[in-house]
Write a protein that holds these residues in place. Structure first.
Motif, PDB file in Angstrom:
ATOM      1  N   LEU A  78       0.844  -1.207   0.000  1.00  0.00           N
ATOM      2  CA  LEU A  78       0.000   0.000   0.000  1.00  0.00           C
ATOM      3  C   LEU A  78       0.876   1.253   0.000  1.00  0.00           C
ATOM      4  O   LEU A  78       0.613   2.217  -0.725  1.00  0.00           O
ATOM      5  CB  LEU A  78      -0.920   0.012   1.231  1.00  0.00           C
ATOM      6  N   LEU A  79       1.916   1.205   0.823  1.00  0.00           N
ATOM      7  CA  LEU A  79       2.849   2.340   0.871  1.00  0.00           C
ATOM      8  C   LEU A  79       3.502   2.546  -0.493  1.00  0.00           C
ATOM      9  O   LEU A  79       3.672   3.688  -0.961  1.00  0.00           O
ATOM     10  CB  LEU A  79       3.915   2.071   1.944  1.00  0.00           C
ATOM     11  N   ASP A  80       3.841   1.455  -1.137  1.00  0.00           N
ATOM     12  CA  ASP A  80       4.461   1.509  -2.463  1.00  0.00           C
ATOM     13  C   ASP A  80       3.508   2.156  -3.473  1.00  0.00           C
ATOM     14  O   ASP A  80       3.924   2.996  -4.292  1.00  0.00           O
ATOM     15  CB  ASP A  80       4.826   0.083  -2.890  1.00  0.00           C
ATOM     16  N   THR A  81       2.241   1.784  -3.398  1.00  0.00           N
ATOM     17  CA  THR A  81       1.244   2.399  -4.291  1.00  0.00           C
ATOM     18  C   THR A  81       1.141   3.896  -4.023  1.00  0.00           C
ATOM     19  O   THR A  81       1.150   4.714  -4.958  1.00  0.00           O
ATOM     20  CB  THR A  81      -0.129   1.725  -4.068  1.00  0.00           C
ATOM     21  N   ASP A  82       1.063   4.248  -2.754  1.00  0.00           N
ATOM     22  CA  ASP A  82       0.995   5.671  -2.390  1.00  0.00           C
ATOM     23  C   ASP A  82       2.236   6.417  -2.879  1.00  0.00           C
ATOM     24  O   ASP A  82       2.138   7.553  -3.366  1.00  0.00           O
ATOM     25  CB  ASP A  82       0.873   5.825  -0.868  1.00  0.00           C
ATOM     26  N   LEU A  83       3.373   5.777  -2.748  1.00  0.00           N
ATOM     27  CA  LEU A  83       4.612   6.413  -3.202  1.00  0.00           C
ATOM     28  C   LEU A  83       4.562   6.655  -4.712  1.00  0.00           C
ATOM     29  O   LEU A  83       4.917   7.748  -5.191  1.00  0.00           O
ATOM     30  CB  LEU A  83       5.813   5.524  -2.837  1.00  0.00           C
ATOM     31  N   SER A  84       4.085   5.665  -5.444  1.00  0.00           N
ATOM     32  CA  SER A  84       4.064   5.813  -6.906  1.00  0.00           C
ATOM     33  C   SER A  84       3.037   6.865  -7.332  1.00  0.00           C
ATOM     34  O   SER A  84       3.161   7.454  -8.402  1.00  0.00           O
ATOM     35  CB  SER A  84       3.787   4.467  -7.580  1.00  0.00           C
ATOM     36  N   HIS A  85       2.034   7.108  -6.485  1.00  0.00           N
ATOM     37  CA  HIS A  85       1.028   8.145  -6.773  1.00  0.00           C
ATOM     38  C   HIS A  85       1.410   9.499  -6.171  1.00  0.00           C
ATOM     39  O   HIS A  85       0.609  10.432  -6.216  1.00  0.00           O
ATOM     40  CB  HIS A  85      -0.344   7.712  -6.243  1.00  0.00           C
ATOM     41  N   GLU A  86       2.585   9.536  -5.574  1.00  0.00           N
ATOM     42  CA  GLU A  86       3.041  10.759  -4.891  1.00  0.00           C
ATOM     43  C   GLU A  86       2.010  11.237  -3.875  1.00  0.00           C
ATOM     44  O   GLU A  86       1.788  12.443  -3.703  1.00  0.00           O
ATOM     45  CB  GLU A  86       3.342  11.859  -5.914  1.00  0.00           C
ATOM     46  N   ALA A  87       1.369  10.269  -3.198  1.00  0.00           N
ATOM     47  CA  ALA A  87       0.286  10.585  -2.266  1.00  0.00           C
ATOM     48  C   ALA A  87       0.773  10.708  -0.824  1.00  0.00           C
ATOM     49  O   ALA A  87      -0.021  10.967   0.077  1.00  0.00           O
ATOM     50  CB  ALA A  87      -0.793   9.507  -2.354  1.00  0.00           C
TER      51      ALA A  87
END
Lengths: 335, 335
Positions: B50-59
């Motif tokens: 989940l953190l990785d997804t957020d990172l890739s979305h710059e979230a």
């Protein structure tokens, strides 16, 4: 000071244990695990010693210490390297298989890099899926180091020894010849080793800890019968300072490195191989050694390796007959 | 998903790293260290993703990821065991010293237990107090396992591979013959190895990760000149499932065990030993191999081992020419 680890997480929960091994005090407020304590020993050790004093004065909450509930003091470690400091043992094993032992073995320590991701609890069964693997015990002394810089001298290395304990370095003898023939050392033939219930600081050992060696009979019983009473301080060609310095010749050692003596072995009084205890000798710290002597003397080995349900006990008594490190007591199980 | 460790304590501080290695996000609220994440992977992995997804979305807050500031993903590990899966390489080395290679080497993996108490950072110097020790690189692929039960099969073992990365398995070649002659494997001749800046989950590798092997050229430069471009997926006789199962034959493996492929090595197109890159070949992943070929072809080795100030670079590019695991880039230093 005596330290142990009780159940709680992969690295256990650090406790200070009373000198008679009857009581312990939780040390989690100082360091959660023994590895954490070793990582910051200069800072942590004085606090643990205060706790130890309080424990001995019954000045703090304490709980009973049950060896059967103890994990290995280091349930996993970042390093386990095992020497063969009792060169007498190495010479005998080589003699039995008709192999020459180079003279350099008396001056250049033999040591192997072992597996440390699982160190068995002192009462854990020895898992043996296949009896034909030839399961053997090896009763040894170990030390635990702090950080050791590359190129350290023997004398400096002695100062880096923080704890002393015992190990049963389980060996699968029938897997060893083929594995060593491949040239890269032990792998499958050395499954997980078991550690004594507590590790102790060198000062706790008094006169028993001198010249970089632990002195006194290392006791081994198999199925309740005396099997070994060899003195760990005798015939140890390389002391622990030399062993640690050897390991650190080309690299740093991380805090919590466990370094072993190799199987303890004493010559007989007349200089020959040791005799069994029931023949007045000091016996053996592994089955391979008596098999070796049987082979040299009678052409073939008679004593069998461990089978399922066999029990192994390893310990060292103090002057009053109380185990210093507690007992390693393992039963061979089907796995 | 790509994971790395930044400075902060002996085990580093876990970060999730962006696919292009430009950014990272602190993962300390999920698991403080990579070892802690591996200890509880089933629970931790979904949160890291989940953190990785957020990172890739710059979230989420992010920071620049600088490989030169990265520690080894596991700055110390509970196990490092290294195979010799490219049997081609083993056969060549044996041929050069006139030693027979048993046929069993094609079916029974060769593997040694290595030291894991210090894994060097990807940009850490290679300490070399004595050039006469014959310092060599070895470019290899590694995997990191979760808990692996004793007796696991190859297929089960493949499911226990959680991460993939690269290693420079530094070897002191001139110390090896005497050490192996003692019979107990490597000790002083294998100082600390360096790991790639990030380890990645197998799914991150797409088609490059198949059949238990990492596919693609493993690139090695020495002093800025191309030295090796062998494909890690070719001529690998034993895949990682087989290597892990071999290691686990007689014992459990703890989470965070690092298992290596051994030096990557490809035969030449005509089936002979590989040629240097400047002669149209794929080159080598260690200096010993070219020295071996020089010895076979011309009677003696010409290429020298590493000297102080020599630079070694090891990496693998993705389809767009970006390093998947970052760069191992080390300079040989006086120590």
């Amino acid at each position: 000071m005596k330290l142990g680890s009780l159940k709680g997480g992969r690295d256990g929960r650090l406790v200070v244990v009373s000198h008679d091994l009857a009581w312990c005090a939780d040390a989690a407020h100082i360091a959660p695990t023994l590895q954490a304590a070793l990582d910051d020993w200069g800072h942590v050790e004085p606090q643990l010693r205060l706790l130890d004093t309080d424990l001995s004065h019954e000045a703090i909450p304490r709980e009973r210490f049950h060896e059967r509930e103890a994990l290995a003091p280091l349930p996993r470690a970042f390093q386990w390297a095992d020497g063969s400091a009792y060169v007498n043992h190495v010479a005998l094993v080589r003699q039995a298989r008709g192999a020459e032992m180079p003279d350099s073995f008396w001056t250049d320590p033999l040591m192997y890099q072992g597996a440390s991701d699982e160190m068995l609890a002192p009462r854990a069964p020895i898992p043996l899926p296949d009896e034909s693997w030839g399961c053997d015990l090896e009763a040894e002394v170990v030390v635990v180091t702090g950080d050791v810089p590359r190129g350290t001298t023997r004398t400096e290395a002695l100062d880096r020894i923080l704890l002393v304990g015992l190990v049963n370095d389980v060996s699968l003898r029938n897997l060893i010849p083929a594995e060593l023939a491949k040239g890269f050392g032990f792998l499958q033939s050395k499954p997980a080793s078991a550690l004594s219930p507590v590790f102790v600081t060198p000062d706790e050992l008094g006169e028993r800890w001198r010249d970089g060696k632990l002195h006194g009979p290392l006791k081994v019983d198999i199925n309740g019968k005396p099997f070994g009473r060899a003195d760990a301080g005798i015939d140890m060609t390389f002391d622990f300072g030399t062993l640690v310095a050897h390991l650190a010749k080309t690299r740093n050692l991380g805090a919590g490195s466990i370094v072993g003596s190799g199987t303890v072995s004493n010559r007989d009084e007349d200089g020959g191989p040791g005799r069994p205890i029931d023949q007045g000798g000091l016996g053996y710290s592994c089955i391979a050694e008596i098999r070796t002597i049987e082979t040299i003397q009678g052409g073939k080995a008679k004593t069998e390796f461990l089978r399922r349900d066999d029990q192994v006990r390893i310990w060292m008594d103090d002057e009053d007959g109380h185990p210093i490190f507690g007992l390693i007591e393992q039963i061979v199980a089907a796995a």
